[in-house]
Scaffold this motif. Structure first.
Motif, PDB file in Angstrom:
ATOM      1  N   PRO A 111      53.913  37.073  30.144  1.00 47.58           N
ATOM      2  CA  PRO A 111      53.650  36.131  31.242  1.00 47.58           C
ATOM      3  C   PRO A 111      53.755  36.794  32.613  1.00 47.58           C
ATOM      4  O   PRO A 111      53.042  36.421  33.534  1.00 47.58           O
ATOM      5  CB  PRO A 111      54.727  35.049  31.068  1.00 47.58           C
ATOM      6  CG  PRO A 111      55.773  35.664  30.226  1.00 47.58           C
ATOM      7  CD  PRO A 111      55.091  36.674  29.360  1.00 47.58           C
ATOM      8  N   TYR A 166      52.779  39.634  33.431  1.00 46.19           N
ATOM      9  CA  TYR A 166      51.534  40.310  33.753  1.00 46.19           C
ATOM     10  C   TYR A 166      50.641  39.392  34.585  1.00 46.19           C
ATOM     11  O   TYR A 166      50.002  39.818  35.538  1.00 46.19           O
ATOM     12  CB  TYR A 166      50.805  40.718  32.467  1.00 46.19           C
ATOM     13  CG  TYR A 166      49.397  41.169  32.725  1.00 46.19           C
ATOM     14  CD1 TYR A 166      49.156  42.433  33.260  1.00 46.19           C
ATOM     15  CD2 TYR A 166      48.319  40.320  32.496  1.00 46.19           C
ATOM     16  CE1 TYR A 166      47.877  42.834  33.549  1.00 46.19           C
ATOM     17  CE2 TYR A 166      47.036  40.720  32.783  1.00 46.19           C
ATOM     18  CZ  TYR A 166      46.816  41.979  33.300  1.00 46.19           C
ATOM     19  OH  TYR A 166      45.545  42.376  33.588  1.00 46.19           O
ATOM     20  N   TYR A 167      50.640  38.098  34.240  1.00 49.23           N
ATOM     21  CA  TYR A 167      49.807  37.156  34.981  1.00 49.23           C
ATOM     22  C   TYR A 167      50.298  36.992  36.405  1.00 49.23           C
ATOM     23  O   TYR A 167      49.515  36.821  37.339  1.00 49.23           O
ATOM     24  CB  TYR A 167      49.744  35.814  34.255  1.00 49.23           C
ATOM     25  CG  TYR A 167      48.936  35.929  32.988  1.00 49.23           C
ATOM     26  CD1 TYR A 167      47.543  35.928  33.046  1.00 49.23           C
ATOM     27  CD2 TYR A 167      49.546  36.095  31.753  1.00 49.23           C
ATOM     28  CE1 TYR A 167      46.780  36.084  31.904  1.00 49.23           C
ATOM     29  CE2 TYR A 167      48.797  36.244  30.604  1.00 49.23           C
ATOM     30  CZ  TYR A 167      47.425  36.236  30.687  1.00 49.23           C
ATOM     31  OH  TYR A 167      46.670  36.397  29.557  1.00 49.23           O
ATOM     32  N   TYR A 174      47.970  37.678  39.577  1.00 48.96           N
ATOM     33  CA  TYR A 174      47.797  36.599  40.542  1.00 48.96           C
ATOM     34  C   TYR A 174      48.167  37.073  41.941  1.00 48.96           C
ATOM     35  O   TYR A 174      47.432  36.865  42.907  1.00 48.96           O
ATOM     36  CB  TYR A 174      48.685  35.428  40.120  1.00 48.96           C
ATOM     37  CG  TYR A 174      48.542  34.210  40.978  1.00 48.96           C
ATOM     38  CD1 TYR A 174      47.412  33.394  40.846  1.00 48.96           C
ATOM     39  CD2 TYR A 174      49.514  33.870  41.900  1.00 48.96           C
ATOM     40  CE1 TYR A 174      47.269  32.275  41.626  1.00 48.96           C
ATOM     41  CE2 TYR A 174      49.380  32.750  42.685  1.00 48.96           C
ATOM     42  CZ  TYR A 174      48.259  31.953  42.554  1.00 48.96           C
ATOM     43  OH  TYR A 174      48.121  30.850  43.337  1.00 48.96           O
TER      44      TYR A 174
END
Lengths: 102, 195
Positions: B164, B166-167, B171
């Motif tokens: 998660p 990584y997102y 972003y």
């Protein structure tokens, strides 16, 4: 449309519009209007880019008491059109892959 | 709007591009208006065909690189008098440190903008590192090493968090890019598109 892709397509369209005979701003837009809509400001940018890439040369001619700029395609410009046709063959393959058509 | 009015307003609004570029643009639009009129448009219609001045200015701003705008702004419009030249030389101890300060501030600001991105990426890398260490620990156990539950557990947690996170990285990178682009556009607009 993706901006990079659109740029490339517009460049080649304008090159095609001056390939067979020299042309000028108004005529280029009119000749291309059936194929793709180009605004006057966009055309200026394209012509500038092509001139910098030595794909065309500009010639100012007097016409009815005013100056009209004619655009003449160079060897580099003609080459660009040929390259684009080749690239397009590859893009078609990718398109067929994406849509699942054989 | 008539042709002369259009050209006058466009000239007034397009600051920050070189005189050569400006004149070329003006003659391009002028030729276009003449050709449109020759093909049956009235002067007013021909001018409105070119789109609003606001749109044209916006397009020119987005197409001109920030660097060339700054260069154009710095370049003096008229030749300097001797007195001005002497003043610049004499004033060197004053303006040079100031210039350096301004440049350093701009650089610092830019780095600060990206610090968040650097931090989240470092964290992400450390998660992956822990996960990797856990895997190594597990294999060491399989091949007859000691069972180190803490290292394997930490590895699993690291692995779980890295996905998660990584997102979050992606972003934040996108966001920062967007912010830095919009700042560049704002600077350009300040220099170029003044009414």
């Amino acid at each position: 449309m993706d901006t990079q892709l659109r740029k490339g397509i517009l460049d080649v369209c304008v090159l095609m519009a001056i390939k067979n005979e020299d042309s000028y701003g108004y005529k280029i837009i009119k000749d291309l209007s059936d194929v793709i809509k180009i605004s006057e400001s966009t055309l200026y940018t394209i012509l500038k880019r092509l001139e910098e890439g030595e794909m065309l040369i500009v010639r100012s001619t007097e016409y009815e008491g005013r100056i009209r700029k004619y655009y003449h395609i160079t060897q580099v410009g003609i080459q660009r059109i040929e390259e684009f046709k080749k690239e397009w063959g590859e893009i078609k393959k990718v398109y067929a892959f994406i849509t699942g058509d054989k | 709007m008539g042709k002369q009015e259009f050209i006058k307003e466009l000239k007034g609004r397009l600051k920050g591009i070189s005189d050569k570029d400006l004149n070329e643009r003006i003659s391009f639009y002028s030729e276009m208006i003449d050709d449109l009129m020759e093909n049956g448009k009235t002067e007013e219609e021909a001018v409105s065909e070119l789109g609003s001045i606001d749109e044209i200015v916006k397009q020119v701003i987005s197409e001109t690189p920030l660097l060339s705008v700054v260069k154009e702004k710095i370049r003096p419009k008229k030749t300097m008098s001797t007195a001005e030249k002497i003043l610049i030389v004499l004033g060197f101890p004053v303006w040079f440190p100031l210039l350096i300060t301004v440049l350093a501030l701009a650089f610092t600001f830019y780095v600060l903008l990206w610090v968040g991105v650097i931090v989240v990426y470092s964290v992400e890398i450390s998660f992956i590192g822990v996960a990797f260490a856990g895997v190594v620990g597990f294999f060491a156990y399989l091949f007859g090493g000691e069972l180190n539950l803490i290292s394997i557990g930490a590895g699993l947690i690291g692995l779980g968090l890295s996905v998660p996170f990584y997102y979050v990285c992606a972003y934040l990178t996108k966001g920062t890019l967007k912010v830095s682009r919009s700042i560049a556009l704002k600077i350009k607009t300040r220099f170029m598109g003044k009414k």
